[in-house]
Design an enzyme around this catalytic site. Structure first.
Site, PDB file in Angstrom:
ATOM      1  CB  CYS A 277      44.038  63.145  39.287  1.00 52.96           C
ATOM      2  SG  CYS A 277      45.328  62.342  38.327  1.00 52.96           S
TER       3      CYS A 277
HETATM    4  N1  LIG Z   1      46.179  59.648  34.503  1.00 52.34           N
HETATM    5  C1  LIG Z   1      46.260  60.933  34.728  1.00 52.34           C
HETATM    6  O1  LIG Z   1      45.517  61.722  34.145  1.00 52.34           O
HETATM    7  C2  LIG Z   1      47.272  61.508  35.681  1.00 52.34           C
HETATM    8  C3  LIG Z   1      47.515  62.887  35.655  1.00 52.34           C
HETATM    9  C4  LIG Z   1      48.461  63.425  36.508  1.00 52.34           C
HETATM   10  C5  LIG Z   1      49.118  62.585  37.421  1.00 52.34           C
HETATM   11  N2  LIG Z   1      48.868  61.250  37.463  1.00 52.34           N
HETATM   12  C6  LIG Z   1      49.609  60.438  38.428  1.00 52.34           C
HETATM   13  O2  LIG Z   1      50.612  59.707  37.711  1.00 52.34           O
HETATM   14  C7  LIG Z   1      50.800  58.425  38.330  1.00 52.34           C
HETATM   15  C8  LIG Z   1      50.572  57.326  37.291  1.00 52.34           C
HETATM   16  O3  LIG Z   1      49.227  57.404  36.856  1.00 52.34           O
HETATM   17  P1  LIG Z   1      48.711  56.686  35.536  1.00 52.34           P
HETATM   18  O4  LIG Z   1      47.377  57.255  35.264  1.00 52.34           O
HETATM   19  O5  LIG Z   1      49.746  56.729  34.478  1.00 52.34           O
HETATM   20  O6  LIG Z   1      48.559  55.187  36.073  1.00 52.34           O
HETATM   21  P2  LIG Z   1      48.390  53.857  35.192  1.00 52.34           P
HETATM   22  O7  LIG Z   1      47.743  52.862  36.069  1.00 52.34           O
HETATM   23  O8  LIG Z   1      47.788  54.196  33.870  1.00 52.34           O
HETATM   24  O9  LIG Z   1      49.889  53.420  34.895  1.00 52.34           O
HETATM   25  C9  LIG Z   1      50.751  52.977  35.877  1.00 52.34           C
HETATM   26  C10 LIG Z   1      51.625  51.880  35.273  1.00 52.34           C
HETATM   27  O10 LIG Z   1      52.576  51.489  36.256  1.00 52.34           O
HETATM   28  C11 LIG Z   1      52.752  50.084  36.174  1.00 52.34           C
HETATM   29  N3  LIG Z   1      53.333  49.623  37.418  1.00 52.34           N
HETATM   30  C12 LIG Z   1      52.738  49.357  38.603  1.00 52.34           C
HETATM   31  N4  LIG Z   1      53.652  48.989  39.515  1.00 52.34           N
HETATM   32  C13 LIG Z   1      54.856  49.051  38.901  1.00 52.34           C
HETATM   33  C14 LIG Z   1      56.181  48.801  39.318  1.00 52.34           C
HETATM   34  N5  LIG Z   1      56.463  48.447  40.572  1.00 52.34           N
HETATM   35  N6  LIG Z   1      57.173  48.916  38.422  1.00 52.34           N
HETATM   36  C15 LIG Z   1      56.905  49.268  37.127  1.00 52.34           C
HETATM   37  N7  LIG Z   1      55.669  49.545  36.696  1.00 52.34           N
HETATM   38  C16 LIG Z   1      54.661  49.432  37.558  1.00 52.34           C
HETATM   39  C17 LIG Z   1      51.373  49.564  35.864  1.00 52.34           C
HETATM   40  O11 LIG Z   1      51.414  48.276  35.290  1.00 52.34           O
HETATM   41  C18 LIG Z   1      50.853  50.636  34.889  1.00 52.34           C
HETATM   42  O12 LIG Z   1      51.159  50.306  33.552  1.00 52.34           O
HETATM   43  C19 LIG Z   1      49.828  58.366  39.503  1.00 52.34           C
HETATM   44  O13 LIG Z   1      50.492  58.787  40.661  1.00 52.34           O
HETATM   45  C20 LIG Z   1      48.780  59.404  39.132  1.00 52.34           C
HETATM   46  O14 LIG Z   1      48.149  59.941  40.272  1.00 52.34           O
HETATM   47  C21 LIG Z   1      47.954  60.697  36.595  1.00 52.34           C
END
Ligand SMILES: NC(=O)c1ccc[n+]([C@@H]2O[C@H](COP(=O)([O-])OP(=O)(O)OC[C@H]3O[C@@H](n4cnc5c(N)ncnc54)[C@H](O)[C@@H]3O)[C@@H](O)[C@H]2O)c1
Length: 437
Positions: A277
């Site tokens: 992030c």
């Molecule tokens: N991790 C954090 O601390 C955090 C905090 C706030 C916001 N975010 C935001 O949230 C979003 C997700 O982040 P995350 O950390 O959970 O990512 P992550 O990589 O842990 O999880 C994303 C998931 O989406 C899946 N995926 C990818 N393409 C896909 C599709 N087309 N259809 C279905 N599933 C699909 C992946 O396999 C994965 O399991 C990002 O935009 C991130 O910037 C993350």
């Protein structure tokens, strides 16, 4: 059903917890959210492209540290939560929260391919009365300029037949005080009905919901929050470089400044920015504003300073070893902690990777300990974690990059010959062996 009653029908399902909830993307954000909805009494289906993740969820096994197995398993057994890779289940769902990744390309342009792929699938199965909420962090305008046109290809009308919102995810992995359930949730919809229904969904499962007037405001809220952190970290990192030149302990300065009861909030320097992030999101904003001819100068400057920190740390290690009569080349550097922050298992964008790359390039021999990260690849070097005991004693220098609470710092100090501490993990200890950032 008449087209003007889809919102009423959905509202009733949401209030009665009869809405079938979907979460697309079961990662650090999506899995805790799915669990939260299931705990609130909804029947939840998680959809992920990763078959292993879907299988693990269905077996009640968690791969996300913030979701213990004891919490997940009963929900799966009670059939309140299941996971699949089959997007056709979208046909049966009433709500969908999109939590897919939003990385940056090497050129620091947003990579929208995951949102695009997810939205195309949703558009295929979009049906009247459905609520779609984008949660992935992205540039202001995404929901209406990018997601909405894809969904409208279904022929359905937003605000009447389907409802679309943006709600930034604020989860802070590893934070024991604030989690998905009690972090206030901001939500903004394309129309007033979209906002109302989006808020209603979250109100069933979360403690606080804050509505804003548009999707753009909701998108910008997240970028303000993360840009605020990135720039303040850039400021203290620059202060750390200044203090280093002047022989001032930057940690003592910050702690003393933090005694001011108003107008100051402490941020701490470190080996560089990490995670999915803070190093990434502000560049979504600078990319978007560049298109309007506005340069996001604070973001670029903070990005530059934060990007220098791994080099500064590598220099610190080299200088500290030199003072002990050892050249870095051929020296054994043992790294404590490689995750991007304390007590989590996430290596994404971790500054440890940059520091290790730099030390390796300068000829150091590397080992590491991290209770959460069993393997690390740096260039062509494959490393497995080793126990701190022994390795700290054997190393020419111990480098603390991530201050996990599981490390026994008193023991590290006792065993090590030289320690470079980039996190003030040895606060309270005093020794000539310690070199602080
Ligand atoms: N991790 C954090 O601390 C955090 C905090 C706030 C916001 N975010 C935001 O949230 C979003 C997700 O982040 P995350 O950390 O959970 O990512 P992550 O990589 O842990 O999880 C994303 C998931 O989406 C899946 N995926 C990818 N393409 C896909 C599709 N087309 N259809 C279905 N599933 C699909 C992946 O396999 C994965 O399991 C990002 O935009 C991130 O910037 C993350």
């Amino acid at each position: 059903m008449k087209t003007d009653t889809w919102d009423v029908a959905l509202e009733e399902k949401l209030r009665g917890h009869r809405a079938r909830a979907g979460v697309v993307g079961l990662g650090y954000v999506g899995l805790p959210l799915a669990v939260q909805f299931a705990q609130a009494g909804f029947e939840v289906t998680g959809i992920d492209v990763d078959e292993d993740k879907a299988a693990q969820v269905n077996a009640g096994d968690s791969y996300v540290l913030d979701v213990p197995r004891e919490k997940l398993m009963p929900l799966v057994q009670a059939r309140r939560l299941r996971a699949t890779t089959d997007f056709s289940v979208l046909r049966e769902l009433d709500t969908v929260n999109i939590c897919v990744p939003t990385p940056l390309r090497k050129t620091k342009d947003p990579d929208m391919s995951f949102i695009d792929a997810a939205c195309r699938q949703i558009a295929t199965y979009l049906h009247p009365g459905m609520l779609i909420i984008l949660e992935s962090t992205t540039y202001p305008g995404t929901t209406e300029e990018f997601v909405l046109p894809v969904l409208e290809k279904s022929g359905l009308r937003v605000g009447e037949e389907f409802f679309l919102c943006f709600s930034p995810e604020r989860v802070d992995p590893g934070n024991v005080q604030y989690h998905t359930g009690n972090i206030p949730k901001v939500v903004g919809g394309v129309t007033a009905d979209c906002t109302r229904l989006g808020a209603l969904l979250y109100q069933q499962a979360l403690a606080h919901v804050v509505t804003v007037s548009s999707t753009r405001v909701a998108e910008m809220v997240k970028l303000l929050e993360n840009t605020f952190r990135m720039i303040n970290i850039g400021l203290v990192n620059e202060l750390a470089l200044m203090c280093d030149h002047m022989g001032i302990d930057v940690w003592e300065v910050i702690d003393a400044a933090a005694t001011k009861p108003f107008g100051f909030m402490p941020f701490y320097p470190g080996p560089g920015l990490g995670g999915h992030c803070i190093p990434v999101d502000p560049f979504y904003l600078s990319w978007k504003t560049r298109q309007a001819g506005i340069e996001a100068r604070f973001i670029e400057l903070a990005g530059y300073i934060n990007g220098q920190m791994p080099h500064h740390v590598a220099d610190k290690v080299q200088n500290a070893l030199n003072e002990h009569g050892k050249p870095l080349k051929g020296s054994h550097v043992h790294i404590l902690g490689v995750a991007y922050k304390r007590d989590i298992d996430d290596l994404r964008e971790s500054p440890a990777l940059d520091v290790m790359h730099l030390l390796k390039r300068r000829g150091a021999r590397l080992t590491y300990s991290d209770p959460f990260i069993p393997r690390v690849q740096v260039d062509n070097l494959d490393l497995s974690a080793v126990a701190p005991e022994g390795a700290t004693a054997a190393a020419d220098c111990v480098l603390i990059i991530t201050d996990h609470s599981a490390f026994d710092y008193a023991r590290v100090l006792e065993q090590a010959r030289l320690i470079v501490d980039t996190r003030n993990a040895l606060k309270g200890f005093s020794s000539e062996k310690i070199v602080k950032l």
